[in-house]
Write a protein that holds these residues in place. Sequence first.
Motif, PDB file in Angstrom:
ATOM      1  N   VAL A   1       0.848  -1.184   0.000  1.00  0.00           N
ATOM      2  CA  VAL A   1       0.000   0.000   0.000  1.00  0.00           C
ATOM      3  C   VAL A   1       0.887   1.239   0.000  1.00  0.00           C
ATOM      4  CG1 VAL A   1      -1.769   1.292   1.265  1.00  0.00           C
ATOM      5  CG2 VAL A   1      -1.818  -1.209   1.259  1.00  0.00           C
ATOM      6  N   ASN A   2       0.539   2.241  -0.835  1.00  0.00           N
ATOM      7  CA  ASN A   2       1.359   3.449  -0.893  1.00  0.00           C
ATOM      8  C   ASN A   2       0.913   4.478   0.149  1.00  0.00           C
ATOM      9  OD1 ASN A   2      -0.929   4.722  -1.899  1.00  0.00           O
ATOM     10  ND2 ASN A   2      -0.153   4.915  -3.990  1.00  0.00           N
ATOM     11  N   GLN A   3       1.528   5.662   0.123  1.00  0.00           N
ATOM     12  CA  GLN A   3       1.246   6.678   1.128  1.00  0.00           C
ATOM     13  C   GLN A   3      -0.191   7.175   1.071  1.00  0.00           C
ATOM     14  OE1 GLN A   3       4.673   9.317   0.161  1.00  0.00           O
ATOM     15  NE2 GLN A   3       5.090   9.248   2.366  1.00  0.00           N
ATOM     16  N   GLN A   4      -0.809   7.079  -0.097  1.00  0.00           N
ATOM     17  CA  GLN A   4      -2.183   7.534  -0.252  1.00  0.00           C
ATOM     18  C   GLN A   4      -3.206   6.448   0.107  1.00  0.00           C
ATOM     19  OE1 GLN A   4       0.221   8.114  -2.853  1.00  0.00           O
ATOM     20  NE2 GLN A   4       0.585  10.016  -1.709  1.00  0.00           N
ATOM     21  N   GLY A   5      -2.707   5.298   0.542  1.00  0.00           N
ATOM     22  CA  GLY A   5      -3.607   4.203   0.912  1.00  0.00           C
ATOM     23  C   GLY A   5      -4.078   3.378  -0.264  1.00  0.00           C
ATOM     24  N   ARG A   6      -3.429   3.556  -1.420  1.00  0.00           N
ATOM     25  CA  ARG A   6      -3.835   2.817  -2.622  1.00  0.00           C
ATOM     26  C   ARG A   6      -3.053   1.505  -2.691  1.00  0.00           C
ATOM     27  NH1 ARG A   6      -5.035   5.281  -8.519  1.00  0.00           N
ATOM     28  NH2 ARG A   6      -5.230   3.323  -9.683  1.00  0.00           N
ATOM     29  N   PRO A   7      -3.743   0.362  -2.756  1.00  0.00           N
ATOM     30  CA  PRO A   7      -3.047  -0.928  -2.795  1.00  0.00           C
ATOM     31  C   PRO A   7      -2.593  -1.310  -4.194  1.00  0.00           C
ATOM     32  CG  PRO A   7      -5.392  -1.295  -2.755  1.00  0.00           C
ATOM     33  CD  PRO A   7      -5.208   0.197  -2.671  1.00  0.00           C
ATOM     34  N   SER A   8      -1.582  -2.159  -4.264  1.00  0.00           N
ATOM     35  CA  SER A   8      -1.150  -2.764  -5.524  1.00  0.00           C
ATOM     36  C   SER A   8      -0.673  -4.173  -5.217  1.00  0.00           C
ATOM     37  CB  SER A   8      -0.037  -1.948  -6.192  1.00  0.00           C
ATOM     38  OG  SER A   8       1.119  -1.913  -5.381  1.00  0.00           O
ATOM     39  N   SER A   9      -0.757  -5.049  -6.216  1.00  0.00           N
ATOM     40  CA  SER A   9      -0.335  -6.436  -5.995  1.00  0.00           C
ATOM     41  C   SER A   9       0.352  -6.961  -7.233  1.00  0.00           C
ATOM     42  CB  SER A   9      -1.527  -7.324  -5.629  1.00  0.00           C
ATOM     43  OG  SER A   9      -2.455  -7.376  -6.682  1.00  0.00           O
TER      44      SER A   9
END
Length: 211
Positions: A51-59
């Motif tokens: 999860v990045n600083q903006q709270g957006r997840p990636s996988s």
Amino acid sequence: MTLANIRTDYQRASLSEEQVDADPIKQFSIWFQEALDAKVAEPNAMSLATVNQQGRPSSRIVLIKELDQRGITWYTHYTSRKGEELATNPHAALLFFWSELERQVRIEGRVEKVTALENDTYFNSRPLASRLGALASEQSQVIANRALLDERVEKITAQYGDQVPRPEHWGGYRLVPDYLEFWQGRSSRLHDRIAYEKNADGVWLRSRLQP
């Protein structure tokens, strides 16, 4: 094709509290060996979610390289997207899915970098082409075309031969788990789910979750 009509009724096995080990790391080792024995396609492949600083997840899919009581280890570029996200939020989730056994394992916890010695030891054990690729690629960065990447590999091969140094930006991460969940597919979507959560005293507490 109607997507809503695609379904599989899982019937291979069941999972009870009496079947699983009190130590979830040992239980994972048991299931991993069973996946190997069943010749599951790439049983070492796992989905890594950050999860990045903006709270957006990636996988993305990465490969497990070591498992012990310290946790689960994989290797990558520290400057990649996942590396940048782990630098700002050192927590992650892993998912193993072994369709042939109708099983999945979810693992969550904090992430730490492994030591330089561990990095060097594993890097030097890799095939030559993989070591050259790690040095040539600036993972996750934009590149104009494939030809440029191939040119980099050729130049690095000419420069280093088979004595490829480990890039400083390449190394391992270890997820130190505080939560594991073992999922066994069952008929009619009434799946078995056994979860382990580590409490403040470092003791693993086990519970059954509803499907």
